[in-house]
Design a protein around this motif. Structure first.
Motif, PDB file in Angstrom:
ATOM      1  N   GLN A 268       0.630  -1.263  -0.151  1.00  0.00           N
ATOM      2  CA  GLN A 268       0.097   0.017  -0.062  1.00  0.00           C
ATOM      3  C   GLN A 268       0.683   1.161   0.084  1.00  0.00           C
ATOM      4  O   GLN A 268       0.650   2.277  -0.538  1.00  0.00           O
ATOM      5  CB  GLN A 268      -0.838  -0.106   1.207  1.00  0.00           C
ATOM      6  CG  GLN A 268      -2.041  -0.975   0.942  1.00  0.00           C
ATOM      7  CD  GLN A 268      -3.093  -0.945   2.180  1.00  0.00           C
ATOM      8  OE1 GLN A 268      -2.725  -0.627   3.087  1.00  0.00           O
ATOM      9  NE2 GLN A 268      -4.331  -1.079   1.942  1.00  0.00           N
ATOM     10  N   GLU A 269       1.765   1.382   0.838  1.00  0.00           N
ATOM     11  CA  GLU A 269       2.570   2.440   1.008  1.00  0.00           C
ATOM     12  C   GLU A 269       3.372   2.622  -0.583  1.00  0.00           C
ATOM     13  O   GLU A 269       3.580   3.893  -1.173  1.00  0.00           O
ATOM     14  CB  GLU A 269       3.942   2.209   1.651  1.00  0.00           C
ATOM     15  CG  GLU A 269       4.955   3.126   1.726  1.00  0.00           C
ATOM     16  CD  GLU A 269       5.950   2.965   2.807  1.00  0.00           C
ATOM     17  OE1 GLU A 269       7.274   3.422   2.697  1.00  0.00           O
ATOM     18  OE2 GLU A 269       5.944   1.956   3.726  1.00  0.00           O
ATOM     19  N   LEU A 270       3.813   1.505  -1.282  1.00  0.00           N
ATOM     20  CA  LEU A 270       4.539   1.649  -2.469  1.00  0.00           C
ATOM     21  C   LEU A 270       3.502   2.157  -3.720  1.00  0.00           C
ATOM     22  O   LEU A 270       4.133   2.667  -4.781  1.00  0.00           O
ATOM     23  CB  LEU A 270       5.354   0.276  -2.729  1.00  0.00           C
ATOM     24  CG  LEU A 270       6.553   0.159  -1.967  1.00  0.00           C
ATOM     25  CD1 LEU A 270       7.119  -1.401  -2.152  1.00  0.00           C
ATOM     26  CD2 LEU A 270       7.675   1.045  -2.182  1.00  0.00           C
ATOM     27  N   THR A 271       2.396   1.725  -3.464  1.00  0.00           N
ATOM     28  CA  THR A 271       1.665   2.043  -4.575  1.00  0.00           C
ATOM     29  C   THR A 271       0.482   3.207  -4.296  1.00  0.00           C
ATOM     30  O   THR A 271      -0.124   3.783  -5.191  1.00  0.00           O
ATOM     31  CB  THR A 271       0.430   0.761  -4.825  1.00  0.00           C
ATOM     32  OG1 THR A 271      -0.075   0.688  -3.469  1.00  0.00           O
ATOM     33  CG2 THR A 271       0.991  -0.397  -5.190  1.00  0.00           C
ATOM     34  N   GLY A 272       0.677   3.769  -3.068  1.00  0.00           N
ATOM     35  CA  GLY A 272      -0.005   5.104  -2.811  1.00  0.00           C
ATOM     36  C   GLY A 272      -1.590   4.589  -2.180  1.00  0.00           C
ATOM     37  O   GLY A 272      -2.524   5.584  -2.154  1.00  0.00           O
ATOM     38  N   SER A 273      -1.979   3.304  -2.118  1.00  0.00           N
ATOM     39  CA  SER A 273      -3.389   3.193  -1.999  1.00  0.00           C
ATOM     40  C   SER A 273      -3.592   3.540  -0.441  1.00  0.00           C
ATOM     41  O   SER A 273      -2.870   3.198   0.397  1.00  0.00           O
ATOM     42  CB  SER A 273      -3.546   1.217  -2.197  1.00  0.00           C
ATOM     43  OG  SER A 273      -4.669   1.332  -1.820  1.00  0.00           O
ATOM     44  N   ARG A 274      -4.840   3.803  -0.515  1.00  0.00           N
ATOM     45  CA  ARG A 274      -5.640   4.248   1.004  1.00  0.00           C
ATOM     46  C   ARG A 274      -6.703   3.357   1.403  1.00  0.00           C
ATOM     47  O   ARG A 274      -7.452   3.803   1.943  1.00  0.00           O
ATOM     48  CB  ARG A 274      -5.815   5.620   0.880  1.00  0.00           C
ATOM     49  CG  ARG A 274      -4.527   6.474   0.625  1.00  0.00           C
ATOM     50  CD  ARG A 274      -4.731   8.068   0.770  1.00  0.00           C
ATOM     51  NE  ARG A 274      -3.753   8.915   0.383  1.00  0.00           N
ATOM     52  CZ  ARG A 274      -2.671   9.060   1.521  1.00  0.00           C
ATOM     53  NH1 ARG A 274      -2.935   8.667   2.811  1.00  0.00           N
ATOM     54  NH2 ARG A 274      -1.436   9.887   1.156  1.00  0.00           N
ATOM     55  N   ALA A 275      -6.788   2.324   0.512  1.00  0.00           N
ATOM     56  CA  ALA A 275      -8.242   1.513   0.535  1.00  0.00           C
ATOM     57  C   ALA A 275      -8.454   0.679   2.032  1.00  0.00           C
ATOM     58  O   ALA A 275      -9.397   0.134   2.102  1.00  0.00           O
ATOM     59  CB  ALA A 275      -8.298   0.675  -0.779  1.00  0.00           C
ATOM     60  N   GLY A 276      -7.226   0.381   2.651  1.00  0.00           N
ATOM     61  CA  GLY A 276      -7.287  -0.191   3.871  1.00  0.00           C
ATOM     62  C   GLY A 276      -7.149  -1.794   3.376  1.00  0.00           C
ATOM     63  O   GLY A 276      -6.803  -2.136   2.506  1.00  0.00           O
ATOM     64  N   MET A 277      -7.802  -2.766   4.461  1.00  0.00           N
ATOM     65  CA  MET A 277      -7.629  -4.120   4.466  1.00  0.00           C
ATOM     66  C   MET A 277      -8.771  -4.540   4.963  1.00  0.00           C
ATOM     67  O   MET A 277      -9.418  -4.064   5.767  1.00  0.00           O
ATOM     68  CB  MET A 277      -6.372  -4.609   5.255  1.00  0.00           C
ATOM     69  CG  MET A 277      -5.005  -3.963   4.846  1.00  0.00           C
ATOM     70  SD  MET A 277      -3.804  -4.485   6.053  1.00  0.00           S
ATOM     71  CE  MET A 277      -2.481  -3.254   5.514  1.00  0.00           C
ATOM     72  N   THR A 278      -9.041  -6.013   4.476  1.00  0.00           N
ATOM     73  CA  THR A 278     -10.144  -6.462   4.867  1.00  0.00           C
ATOM     74  C   THR A 278      -9.699  -8.060   5.219  1.00  0.00           C
ATOM     75  O   THR A 278      -8.632  -8.377   5.145  1.00  0.00           O
ATOM     76  CB  THR A 278     -11.368  -6.862   3.953  1.00  0.00           C
ATOM     77  OG1 THR A 278     -10.642  -7.651   2.641  1.00  0.00           O
ATOM     78  CG2 THR A 278     -11.846  -5.692   3.160  1.00  0.00           C
ATOM     79  N   ARG A 279     -10.606  -8.721   6.332  1.00  0.00           N
ATOM     80  CA  ARG A 279     -10.120  -9.925   7.043  1.00  0.00           C
ATOM     81  C   ARG A 279     -11.180 -11.125   6.216  1.00  0.00           C
ATOM     82  O   ARG A 279     -12.317 -10.877   5.952  1.00  0.00           O
ATOM     83  CB  ARG A 279     -10.286  -9.850   8.372  1.00  0.00           C
ATOM     84  CG  ARG A 279      -9.472  -8.807   8.838  1.00  0.00           C
ATOM     85  CD  ARG A 279      -8.093  -9.145   9.255  1.00  0.00           C
ATOM     86  NE  ARG A 279      -7.341  -7.847  10.024  1.00  0.00           N
ATOM     87  CZ  ARG A 279      -6.096  -8.308  10.179  1.00  0.00           C
ATOM     88  NH1 ARG A 279      -5.453  -9.119  10.299  1.00  0.00           N
ATOM     89  NH2 ARG A 279      -5.545  -7.184  10.945  1.00  0.00           N
ATOM     90  N   GLY A 280     -10.291 -12.241   5.888  1.00  0.00           N
ATOM     91  CA  GLY A 280     -10.882 -13.452   5.358  1.00  0.00           C
ATOM     92  C   GLY A 280     -10.783 -14.593   6.231  1.00  0.00           C
ATOM     93  O   GLY A 280      -9.595 -14.570   7.204  1.00  0.00           O
ATOM     94  N   PRO A 281     -11.250 -15.750   6.209  1.00  0.00           N
ATOM     95  CA  PRO A 281     -10.979 -17.015   7.166  1.00  0.00           C
ATOM     96  C   PRO A 281      -9.601 -17.385   6.936  1.00  0.00           C
ATOM     97  O   PRO A 281      -9.177 -17.048   5.575  1.00  0.00           O
ATOM     98  CB  PRO A 281     -12.062 -17.910   6.632  1.00  0.00           C
ATOM     99  CG  PRO A 281     -12.483 -17.526   5.397  1.00  0.00           C
ATOM    100  CD  PRO A 281     -12.131 -16.103   5.273  1.00  0.00           C
ATOM    101  N   ALA A 282      -8.907 -17.891   7.795  1.00  0.00           N
ATOM    102  CA  ALA A 282      -7.538 -18.615   7.647  1.00  0.00           C
ATOM    103  C   ALA A 282      -7.807 -19.739   6.608  1.00  0.00           C
ATOM    104  O   ALA A 282      -8.687 -20.420   6.495  1.00  0.00           O
ATOM    105  CB  ALA A 282      -7.244 -19.257   8.981  1.00  0.00           C
TER     106      ALA A 282
END
Length: 342
Positions: A268-282
């Motif tokens: 995200q830092e290298l692409t400049g993305s600010r969309a955050g993260m989501t979680r899925g099952p392991a």
């Protein structure tokens, strides 16, 4: 023995002919490029089930390159001398081997035996591309070559893990029984240009979503670790293994360990993305930690990776940004977006 010098400095009588199975794949195509640049001839076998002809765009016009579309699980041969066989053919991403379980087992077993038979007939060295998945979910960290692993033989990943372990046993048997010069490398997570956007591995999954500013999907708590080696570094290790007579196994990977959360943050830092993260099952049987001990690679091959994760990711992001592959694929997660194998 291979000679890694510019092609114009390689006399014709010193040029070698190398067979590469899986040469249209991500890693295989980079190895094709390198060997041609070193002045050698390359004969590539690939059935294109996971490889792509686009990966060979620079090789196909080359007078010292030949391509044969063939499933190596079926017997294969070639005319003329062969100095070495680099056996890389195998579905290596979770997306591929989970959808092609029987084909993966056939390639890992019959394909490896066929490659070894070719090496035996030609008096050639056989480089066997094994995997860090041979260690399974390791109980020893970092993983040295002497560790025998902790693998679930009936889990969904077993078709890949166990076929690679079979391949190692086959290479060792041909060395003992027939005197074939075999070298086993265990490849840890490798990334770089030519990865497919939706091949199920975490680096392309993160990059393609970040480039369209969509949230990155983390499986589980994101604390599981991997160590990522840029493909250019890996190819240097493969060539060094071809050049020597060491039997292996030898770990090839980058000992810089990062969590999936740290990897996502860096992308995200290298692409400049600010969309955050989501979680899925392991994911089932997903190893919690993975990092190579590369002491043996340093002593036997004088090899150590030199490309940092930040630099390698920047190169890979630039490739995904510029390639047509990104069009229409970013933002759609595959069934499995896992840290993956090599």
């Amino acid at each position: 023995m291979l000679t890694s010098v510019p092609p114009l400095q390689v006399p014709e009588y010193q040029r070698l002919r190398i067979v590469i199975t899986g040469g249209a794949g991500f890693i295989g195509s980079h190895l094709c490029d390198r060997l041609l640049a070193d002045g050698h001839s390359v004969l590539c076998f690939d059935d294109l089930s996971t490889g792509r002809m686009d990966n060979l765009a620079a090789c196909l016009p080359h007078p010292r390159f030949s391509f044969v579309r063939h499933d190596v699980a079926e017997e294969f041969d070639c005319e003329g001398p062969v100095a070495a066989v680099a056996h890389l053919a195998c579905p290596a991403s979770p997306q591929d081997y989970l959808h092609r379980p029987i084909e993966t087992l056939r390639t890992g077993s019959l394909g490896t035996l066929n490659a070894l038979s070719l090496a035996k007939r030609k008096g050639a060295r056989l480089l066997y591309a094994s995997t860090s998945e041979s260690y399974g979910d390791p109980e020893i960290h970092p993983q040295p070559e002497g560790y025998w692993g902790h693998v679930n033989p009936v889990g969904p990943r077993a078709v890949y893990d166990e076929s690679k372990r079979f391949g190692e046993a086959a290479a060792a048997a041909y060395r003992r029984k027939h005197g074939v010069s075999t070298g086993i490398v265990r490849i840890f997570n490798t990334y770089g240009p030519r990865m497919r956007a939706q091949d199920g591995r975490v680096v392309p999954a993160f990059i393609t979503r970040a480039l369209v500013d969509e949230a990155l999907l983390l499986h589980g708590d994101g604390a599981q670790t991997r160590s990522f080696c840029h493909v250019d570094d890996l190819v240097e290790g493969l060539v060094s293994m071809l050049e020597c007579d060491h039997a292996g196994p030898i770990n090839l990977g980058n000992p810089e360990e990062v969590t999936m959360l740290e990897l996502a943050s860096l992308v995200q830092e290298l692409t400049g993305s600010r969309a955050g993260m989501t979680r899925g099952p392991a994911l089932e049987d997903d190893p919690s930690r993975r990092m190579p001990d590369i002491t043996l690679a340093g002593t036997a091959l004088a090899w150590r990776p030199t490309i940092s994760l930040a630099e390698g990711l920047a190169r890979t992001i630039a490739w995904f940004t510029n390639c047509q592959q990104l069009s229409g694929t970013a933002g759609r997660d595959p069934e499995v977006a896992a840290p993956g194998a090599h």
